[in-house]
Enzyme design. Structure first.
Site, mmCIF file in Angstrom:
data_model
loop_
_atom_site.group_PDB
_atom_site.id
_atom_site.type_symbol
_atom_site.label_atom_id
_atom_site.label_comp_id
_atom_site.label_asym_id
_atom_site.label_seq_id
_atom_site.Cartn_x
_atom_site.Cartn_y
_atom_site.Cartn_z
ATOM 1 N N GLY A 10 0.799 -1.345 -0.355
ATOM 2 C CA GLY A 10 0.167 0.106 0.144
ATOM 3 C C GLY A 10 0.893 1.032 -0.138
ATOM 4 N N ARG A 72 0.826 -4.688 -4.602
ATOM 5 C CA ARG A 72 0.839 -6.264 -3.594
ATOM 6 C C ARG A 72 1.513 -7.601 -4.677
ATOM 7 N NH1 ARG A 72 -0.782 -4.280 0.882
ATOM 8 N NH2 ARG A 72 -2.915 -2.878 0.671
ATOM 9 N N ASP A 103 5.652 -5.314 5.708
ATOM 10 C CA ASP A 103 6.495 -6.699 5.869
ATOM 11 C C ASP A 103 6.343 -7.928 4.731
ATOM 12 O OD1 ASP A 103 3.583 -6.293 6.192
ATOM 13 O OD2 ASP A 103 3.322 -7.506 7.915
ATOM 14 N N THR A 125 4.492 1.210 6.252
ATOM 15 C CA THR A 125 3.371 0.917 6.104
ATOM 16 C C THR A 125 2.545 1.868 7.006
ATOM 17 O OG1 THR A 125 1.508 -0.243 7.297
ATOM 18 C CG2 THR A 125 3.877 0.001 8.523
ATOM 19 N N ILE A 126 1.502 2.785 6.609
ATOM 20 C CA ILE A 126 -0.036 3.822 7.560
ATOM 21 C C ILE A 126 0.140 3.092 8.701
ATOM 22 C CG2 ILE A 126 -1.241 2.896 6.226
ATOM 23 C CD1 ILE A 126 -0.691 6.521 5.822
ATOM 24 N N ASP A 127 0.206 1.228 8.489
ATOM 25 C CA ASP A 127 -0.632 1.612 9.949
ATOM 26 C C ASP A 127 0.797 2.023 11.625
ATOM 27 O OD1 ASP A 127 -2.504 0.719 8.991
ATOM 28 O OD2 ASP A 127 -2.545 -1.740 8.376
ATOM 29 N N ASP A 129 3.071 -0.297 12.143
ATOM 30 C CA ASP A 129 3.065 -1.447 13.301
ATOM 31 C C ASP A 129 4.369 -2.344 12.692
ATOM 32 O OD1 ASP A 129 1.669 -2.279 10.576
ATOM 33 O OD2 ASP A 129 0.507 -3.540 11.496
ATOM 34 N N GLY A 170 -5.918 0.163 10.158
ATOM 35 C CA GLY A 170 -5.358 0.028 10.781
ATOM 36 C C GLY A 170 -5.625 -1.707 11.174
ATOM 37 N N ARG A 171 -4.841 -2.411 10.270
ATOM 38 C CA ARG A 171 -5.099 -4.225 10.654
ATOM 39 C C ARG A 171 -4.898 -4.363 11.183
ATOM 40 N NH1 ARG A 171 -6.276 -7.526 5.964
ATOM 41 N NH2 ARG A 171 -6.142 -5.928 4.238
ATOM 42 N N GLU A 222 -10.167 -0.279 11.214
ATOM 43 C CA GLU A 222 -10.658 -0.820 11.166
ATOM 44 C C GLU A 222 -10.252 -2.449 11.133
ATOM 45 O OE1 GLU A 222 -9.007 -0.739 6.921
ATOM 46 O OE2 GLU A 222 -7.371 -1.010 8.116
ATOM 47 N N ARG A 268 -24.491 7.893 13.404
ATOM 48 C CA ARG A 268 -23.654 7.915 12.042
ATOM 49 C C ARG A 268 -22.505 7.300 11.771
ATOM 50 N NH1 ARG A 268 -28.399 8.952 11.244
ATOM 51 N NH2 ARG A 268 -29.699 10.791 9.824
ATOM 52 N N HIS A 274 -8.650 5.729 2.501
ATOM 53 C CA HIS A 274 -8.271 6.143 1.615
ATOM 54 C C HIS A 274 -7.517 6.960 1.460
ATOM 55 C CE1 HIS A 274 -8.638 1.404 0.143
ATOM 56 N NE2 HIS A 274 -7.342 1.398 0.241
ATOM 57 N N VAL A 275 -8.550 7.709 1.828
ATOM 58 C CA VAL A 275 -8.184 9.600 2.166
ATOM 59 C C VAL A 275 -6.910 9.370 3.095
ATOM 60 C CG1 VAL A 275 -9.127 11.865 3.088
ATOM 61 C CG2 VAL A 275 -10.421 10.348 1.988
ATOM 62 N N GLN A 276 -6.836 8.425 4.102
ATOM 63 C CA GLN A 276 -5.909 8.626 5.237
ATOM 64 C C GLN A 276 -4.595 8.335 4.314
ATOM 65 O OE1 GLN A 276 -7.036 6.476 8.958
ATOM 66 N NE2 GLN A 276 -8.303 5.662 7.073
ATOM 67 N N ARG A 277 -4.993 7.832 3.704
ATOM 68 C CA ARG A 277 -2.799 7.648 2.668
ATOM 69 C C ARG A 277 -2.599 8.122 1.494
ATOM 70 N NH1 ARG A 277 -3.472 1.007 1.333
ATOM 71 N NH2 ARG A 277 -3.510 2.180 -0.529
HETATM 72 O O1 F6P Z 1 -1.751 -2.237 4.881
HETATM 73 C C1 F6P Z 1 -2.258 -0.834 5.504
HETATM 74 C C2 F6P Z 1 -3.046 -0.352 4.534
HETATM 75 O O2 F6P Z 1 -3.524 0.931 4.887
HETATM 76 C C3 F6P Z 1 -3.796 -1.202 6.078
HETATM 77 O O3 F6P Z 1 -4.153 0.011 7.097
HETATM 78 C C4 F6P Z 1 -5.354 -1.201 4.633
HETATM 79 O O4 F6P Z 1 -6.049 -2.864 5.332
HETATM 80 C C5 F6P Z 1 -5.017 -1.836 3.625
HETATM 81 O O5 F6P Z 1 -3.799 -1.564 3.483
HETATM 82 C C6 F6P Z 1 -5.898 -1.321 1.870
HETATM 83 O O6 F6P Z 1 -5.049 -2.141 1.561
HETATM 84 P P1 F6P Z 1 -5.511 -1.940 -0.316
HETATM 85 O O7 F6P Z 1 -4.967 -0.104 -0.611
HETATM 86 O O8 F6P Z 1 -4.729 -2.849 -1.192
HETATM 87 O O9 F6P Z 1 -6.593 -1.552 -0.495
#
Ligand code: F6P
Length: 358
Positions: A10, A72, A103, A125-127, A129, A170-171, A222, A268, A274-277
């Site tokens: 990602g 990926r 990873d 990784t955005i997460d 972790d 956050g997987r 998530e 609500r 994906h806005v976060q990325r």
């Molecule tokens: O592994 C980083 C991550 O941003 C996770 O938080 C999320 O579940 C996943 O990638 C989303 O993946 P994709 O971009 O393939 O939808």
């Protein structure tokens, strides 16, 4: 020296800062030449490559995404995939490879290293972790975006007497949730590390509203798991990608429905996804990405192969890729305690699965 570079998995803001630092330091200080492999491991496996030089990295520092694009793709899952990677690196005359990724990307880097490829990696990784490093670039930007979203939903929740659930990425770990939840003053924060009971969330919100508050903000990662649902993740699609991951998503909407049903408060859900990325990296991530890139090219020239550039305290150090792969880095209990310390206990007892509201 001729060096290959790729970005896998990602995307996240700051990837271009890493690439730029590698190319600039490599060119100016070591006289290196670079081959950019496109779309992660797919580019190495299928020979999709282009020259990566100073002109290519000019002006990319504030840009999100990655000029090398990403995927990926997992060559270890394809017949002869790893050997094709080795052959293509030779074809381009690459004496070393810098793999920027999480990873999954690093698991392939480690396999190629064991097959004799001179690999250095940069953690992404955005997460946030990955083990072995204190912070990954891109995380700070994601937290900024999530915090701004939480600030914004605060005012509309308040105007409408509503509960609003904000689902963030956050997987396997809840770094984005806990940082943005703390920064945004969320009333309940739910993270994958602590499976929770729906009734505890409802009770926390009821308690807050019984004290005269008329709106609440819940932040949920998530990958957070509902204990009553056998701790399974809520998913959008159970089809696995080449690294064995399903598509997470939906916990925010599930929670919103349950909160409304159990408390009677209008609720609500907002899914940031994906806005976060996307978009421009923060200054912190530009600097961190630059430090990682600079560290990685130095590692290549010191011959530190099979290693990853890692942030330890304030230093960039080299650690074995294997160490970074050993386990997923969970949110520290100390940080959870900070969040818990800001809130009241339910019925005199701290329920540590849920960070409760006041
Ligand atoms: O592994 C980083 C991550 O941003 C996770 O938080 C999320 O579940 C996943 O990638 C989303 O993946 P994709 O971009 O393939 O939808």
């Amino acid at each position: 020296m001729k060096i290959g570079v790729l970005t896998g998995g990602g995307d996240c803001p700051g990837l271009n800062a890493v690439i730029r630092a590698i190319v600039r330091k490599g060119t100016f200080h070591y006289g290196d030449q670079f081959v950019g492999f496109l779309e992660g491991w797919r580019g190495v496996q299928d020979n999709k490559a282009e020259v990566l030089d100073l002109a290519k990295v000019s002006g990319i520092l504030p840009r999100g995404g990655t000029i090398l694009r990403t995927s990926r793709t997992n060559p270890a899952k394809r017949e002869g995939g790893l050997q094709r990677c080795i052959d293509n690196l030779k074809r381009h005359g690459c004496e070393a490879l810098i793999a920027i990724g999480g990873d999954d990307t690093m698991s392939v880097a480690q396999k190629l290293f064991e097959l004799g490829v001179k690999v250095v990696s940069v953690p992404k990784t955005i997460d946030n972790d990955l083990s072995g490093t204190d912070f990954c670039f891109g995380f700070d930007t994601a937290v900024e975006i999530a915090t701004e979203a939480i600030d914004r939903v605060h005012t509309t929740a308040e105007a409408h007497n509503r509960v609003i659930v904000v689902e963030v990425m956050g997987r396997d770990s809840g770094w984005i949730a806990i940082y943005s939840g703390l920064a945004g003053g969320a009333d309940v924060i739910l993270i994958p590390e602590k499976p929770f009971e729906l009734e505890d969330v409802a009770e926390a919100i009821r308690l807050r509203h019984s004290r005269g508050r008329y709106f609440s903000i819940v932040v949920v990662a998530e990958g957070a798991k509902v204990a009553e649902h056998s701790s399974d993740n809520v998913t959008l699609d159970i089809t696995k990608d080449e690294f064995g991951h399903v598509r997470l998503g939906g916990i925010g909407n599930l929670l919103a429905k349950e909160i409304e049903k159990r408390t009677g408060f209008e609720t609500r859900a907002v899914v940031l996804g994906h806005v976060q990325r996307g978009g421009s990296p923060t200054a912190f991530d530009r600097v961190l990405g630059t430090r990682y890139g600079s560290g990685a090219i130095d590692m290549v020239h010191r011959g530190e192969f099979g290693k990853m550039a890692a942030l330890r305290g304030t230093e960039i150090v080299a650690i074995p890729i294997k160490d970074a792969l050993s386990e997923n880095r969970k949110v520290d209990q100390a940080l959870i305690d900070v969040a818990l310390g800001l809130h009241d206990k339910i019925g005199g007892e701290a329920r540590r699965e849920v960070i409760q509201s006041t």
